[in-house]
Design a protein around this motif. Structure first.
Motif, PDB file in Angstrom:
ATOM      1  N   UNK A   1      39.213  36.138  51.315  1.00  0.00           N
ATOM      2  CA  UNK A   1      40.002  37.088  52.107  1.00  0.00           C
ATOM      3  C   UNK A   1      39.417  38.507  51.774  1.00  0.00           C
ATOM      4  N   UNK A   2      39.365  39.203  52.870  1.00  0.00           N
ATOM      5  CA  UNK A   2      38.867  40.796  52.424  1.00  0.00           C
ATOM      6  C   UNK A   2      40.127  41.522  51.708  1.00  0.00           C
ATOM      7  N   UNK A   3      39.882  42.434  51.115  1.00  0.00           N
ATOM      8  CA  UNK A   3      40.877  43.188  50.419  1.00  0.00           C
ATOM      9  C   UNK A   3      41.674  43.751  51.432  1.00  0.00           C
ATOM     10  N   UNK A   4      43.105  43.552  51.593  1.00  0.00           N
ATOM     11  CA  UNK A   4      44.187  44.063  52.479  1.00  0.00           C
ATOM     12  C   UNK A   4      45.319  43.625  52.002  1.00  0.00           C
ATOM     13  N   UNK A   5      46.183  43.869  52.956  1.00  0.00           N
ATOM     14  CA  UNK A   5      47.752  43.648  52.729  1.00  0.00           C
ATOM     15  C   UNK A   5      47.770  42.583  53.962  1.00  0.00           C
TER      16      UNK A   5
ATOM     17  N   UNK B   1      48.870  41.472  48.797  1.00  0.00           N
ATOM     18  CA  UNK B   1      47.746  42.396  48.605  1.00  0.00           C
ATOM     19  C   UNK B   1      46.667  41.621  47.748  1.00  0.00           C
ATOM     20  N   UNK B   2      45.426  41.913  48.634  1.00  0.00           N
ATOM     21  CA  UNK B   2      44.475  41.158  47.864  1.00  0.00           C
ATOM     22  C   UNK B   2      43.498  42.276  47.625  1.00  0.00           C
ATOM     23  N   UNK B   3      43.068  42.503  46.348  1.00  0.00           N
ATOM     24  CA  UNK B   3      41.905  43.428  45.623  1.00  0.00           C
ATOM     25  C   UNK B   3      40.577  42.677  45.745  1.00  0.00           C
ATOM     26  N   UNK B   4      39.628  43.774  45.866  1.00  0.00           N
ATOM     27  CA  UNK B   4      38.150  43.071  45.911  1.00  0.00           C
ATOM     28  C   UNK B   4      37.711  42.544  44.778  1.00  0.00           C
ATOM     29  N   UNK B   5      36.935  41.129  44.896  1.00  0.00           N
ATOM     30  CA  UNK B   5      36.598  40.144  44.186  1.00  0.00           C
ATOM     31  C   UNK B   5      37.867  39.626  43.139  1.00  0.00           C
ATOM     32  N   UNK B   6      39.045  39.764  43.281  1.00  0.00           N
ATOM     33  CA  UNK B   6      40.034  39.309  42.548  1.00  0.00           C
ATOM     34  C   UNK B   6      40.565  38.121  43.019  1.00  0.00           C
ATOM     35  N   UNK B   7      41.120  37.363  41.967  1.00  0.00           N
ATOM     36  CA  UNK B   7      42.289  36.044  42.537  1.00  0.00           C
ATOM     37  C   UNK B   7      43.626  36.397  41.868  1.00  0.00           C
TER      38      UNK B   7
END
Length: 522
Positions: free
Chosen positions: A171-175, A195-201
Motif C-alpha cells: 500500500x502506498x503511504x496514504x489515508x 493511514x499507511x506510513x512509508x515502509x511501516x506495518x
C-alpha cells in the motif's frame, strides 16, 4: 447485486493548461490537458509507470461463490501511462471525485483526485514512496468462516482467516477507507479509516461496526435528482407542512441490476444533502416472471425547504436504512387516511361504483349470482333496492340475500378497479364493515393472462363487525379454483370481489385499502 454497473453518463473535460512550455513537459500535445509529473523516491522521473484512476465508490467485486473476480464496472477504471519523463497527460475523466494509484516495484503513490483540482491550471507533482502494510481483525458473525476486506478506490481485496484476521500489503503511504463484508456481499460487518506510513506495518486492531450515521454517500455509485413536485399528484395538493411523498420504481424508470437485490442500498437526501427518513414499502427485483417494481415513502418535514430529492443507489453490502412506520408518526389521521389509503366503495351515493375518481372517472361495480342455481334478493335487475339507510353506520349500506339450489354456489359484488394490472405490493391491510349470516369471502384477482386470485374467508355475525385482514391472512395458494396466492397476485392486480355462499345474507359498508393510494392504480 453481484457487480455494480456504472452509469457514468457525463465526461468532464478539463481545460487545465494552455502553456506548452511547462518544465519537464513531454512532447505530447498538452493544449487543454492536465499534467501530473510523477517522480521516484530518488526524485528522478518515474518513467513509463501506469496510473489507475478509479471513482471514490470503487471496490473490487466478489462473486457468488466467494472467489475474487475482476470488477467489470464499465469505464470505472481509467489507466494512463506516463511518458519517459514521468508525465501523465489527461484530458478527460469519467467521474467527479476519485483516487489515483500508481505502484511500481516497492514504491507507489495513492491520492484523492477531483475534477475541481484538475481545473486549477497547475502542473501537479506526485512523489513515489516506499510501500507499507496494515493488519487488523473483523468480528465474524457466528457460523461465518471468513469475510472479504476491500479498500475503496483500489482493486485490493483479501480474505480473512477463520478468526477474522487479515493483512493488506503493498500500500502506498496514504489515508484509506476499508471495509469487511460477508461472502455474499449482502452485509458490511466492519469498517475503518486507516493511514499507511512509508515502509511501516500498522495494526488497526478491530474494525468498527458500521453505522448509518458514519456513511459517506460519495461511496455510492449512482445518484438521481427527483423534483419534489414530480412525487406529488394533483389530488394530493395542497400538501401539508409535514407530509409523506412516494417514489415508485419499475422496469421503465430504473435499472434494478444497479442496486442490491433487496434494495438495502437506496438512500434519499434533499438538495442540500440532508438525510430524509424513508420506508421501503416493497422491493421486488428477483421474483421470476414478475415485473420488477419498488415503492418508497419519504417523509418531508415542514421545517425544511425541500425542492428536490436526491436518490442514491449502487453500493454492495449497504446497511438497511429503511425506517419503520415512524415516518407517519405525529401526522394527522386525516392526512394519513387521505394519502395512504383508498376507500374502494362506501355506497353513499346509492350507486354501485367506486368512491373515488381514478382520473378518468369512478369504476362501476357489478352484482350478480354465479349461475341460474342462485337467486339473489334483490335481483341484479333491481339493484337499487339493495341500498339501505343504516342508523348504526350513519349512512347507506349495501344489503342482499343469496339462496342456492345446490351447495357451494355464490353471489357477489365486484369491480375491475384497474384497466391495466397494478402493483399493490405495499398494501398493509384491507378492512370493511359487515353483518349478516353465513360465509363471506374477499378476493383480489388478476384477470389478465396468466389469471389467478388470492382470497380471504370468514363468517358473518348478526351485529356489525369490522373485518380487517393483512396479506398474511389470505388463504395459501394451492391452485384450486384459481387460488394462486398473494405473491402471484400482488404485482398485477386488476379486480376485487366480495361474495357470500349458499343460504347467506350480508349488509356491507366502507371497503378500504390501507397502505396504498389512488396513484397505485395509474
Amino acid at each position: 447485486m453481484k457487480r455494480l454497473l456504472a452509469s457514468l453518463s457525463c465526461v468532464l473535460l478539463f481545460a487545465c493548461s494552455s502553456d506548452k512550455n511547462l518544465a519537464g513537459a513531454s512532447t505530447v500535445e498538452t493544449e487543454n490537458a492536465c499534467i501530473i509529473n510523477v517522480v521516484n523516491i530518488n526524485s528522478k522521473p518515474a518513467a513509463n509507470v501506469v496510473a489507475r484512476i478509479r471513482p471514490l465508490w470503487y471496490v473490487e467485486g466478489v462473486s457468488s461463490n466467494s472467489a475474487v473476480t475482476q470488477n467489470n464496472i464499465q469505464d470505472a477504471t481509467l489507466e494512463v501511462a506516463a511518458d519517459s519523463l514521468g508525465n501523465i497527460v489527461m484530458d478527460s475523466i469519467n467521474f467527479d471525485k476519485g483516487y489515483i494509484e500508481i505502484i511500481d516495484g516497492n514504491s507507489g503513490v495513492f491520492q484523492a483526485i477531483a475534477s475541481s483540482d484538475l481545473k486549477k491550471n497547475k502542473l501537479t507533482t506526485m512523489q513515489m514512496e516506499e510501500l507499507g502494510s496494515v493488519t487488523g481483525k473483523a468480528a465474524l458473525p457466528e457460523g461465518t468462516d471468513y469475510a472479504w476486506v476491500q479498500i475503496y478506490g483500489t482493486d485490493k481485496i483479501v480474505k480473512t482467516n477463520k478468526d477474522g484476521e487479515f493483512t493488506l500489503d503493498s500500500l502506498p503511504p496514504a489515508s484509506y477507507q476499508i471495509r469487511a463484508i460477508l461472502p455474499d456481499e449482502q452485509a458490511t460487518i466492519g469498517e475503518a479509516s486507516i493511514t499507511i506510513s512509508a515502509g511501516e506495518k500498522s495494526d488497526i486492531q478491530a474494525l468498527a461496526k458500521p453505522t448509518l450515521e458514519n456513511e459517506q454517500l460519495e461511496q455510492w455509485a449512482h445518484v438521481r435528482t427527483i423534483p419534489l413536485d414530480s412525487t406529488i399528484s394533483d389530488w394530493m395538493k395542497p400538501i401539508a407542512e409535514t407530509t409523506v411523498v412516494f417514489v415508485r420504481l419499475n422496469e421503465t424508470n430504473f435499472d434494478f441490476s444497479e442496486a442490491m437485490d433487496n434494495g438495502n442500498d437506496i438512500r434519499f437526501t434533499d438538495q442540500s444533502g440532508n438525510r430524509l427518513a424513508f420506508k421501503r414499502a416493497f422491493w421486488n427485483s428477483t421474483t421470476p416472471d414478475t415485473p420488477q417494481s419498488a415503492e418508497f415513502q419519504i417523509r418531508i418535514d415542514g421545517s425544511s425547504s425541500v425542492e428536490n430529492l436526491e436518490m442514491y443507489w449502487g453500493k454492495t453490502a449497504a446497511l438497511d436504512a429503511s425506517a419503520s412506520n415512524d415516518i407517519w408518526a405525529s401526522l394527522p389521521d386525516s392526512l394519513v387516511k387521505a394519502i395512504h389509503s383508498i376507500t374502494l366503495i362506501d355506497f353513499e351515493n346509492q350507486k354501485l361504483e367506486s368512491a373515488f375518481d381514478y382520473g378518468d372517472g369512478p369504476r362501476e361495480w357489478y352484482f350478480h349470482p354465479q349461475d341460474t342455481n342462485v337467486t339473489t334478493t334483490p335481483s341484479s335487475e333491481n339493484i337499487q333496492d339493495a341500498f339501505e339507510s343504516s342508523k348504526e353506520r350513519g349512512g347507506y349500506v349495501f344489503h342482499w340475500k343469496s339462496t342456492s339450489k345446490t351447495r357451494g354456489k355464490w353471489s357477489m359484488i365486484g369491480s375491475r378497479v384497474s384497466r391495466v394490472p397494478s402493483s399493490l405490493e405495499g398494501i398493509d391491510s384491507i378492512a370493511f364493515y359487515a353483518k349478516g349470516k353465513g360465509e363471506l369471502g374477499f378476493a383480489v384477482e388478476v384477470l389478465n393472462e396468466p389469471t389467478g386470485k388470492t382470497k380471504y374467508v370468514d363468517y358473518l355475525d348478526s351485529t356489525w363487525k369490522r373485518f380487517c385482514f393483512t396479506p398474511s391472512d389470505f388463504v395459501e395458494g394451492d391452485g384450486e379454483f384459481g387460488n394462486m396466492g398473494w405473491d402471484f397476485v400482488k404485482p398485477r392486480v386488476t379486480t376485487f370481489t366480495i361474495w357470500i355462499v349458499d343460504e347467506s345474507e350480508m349488509w356491507i359498508d366502507d371497503v378500504i385499502l390501507y397502505g396504498v393510494n389512488r396513484d397505485n392504480f395509474n
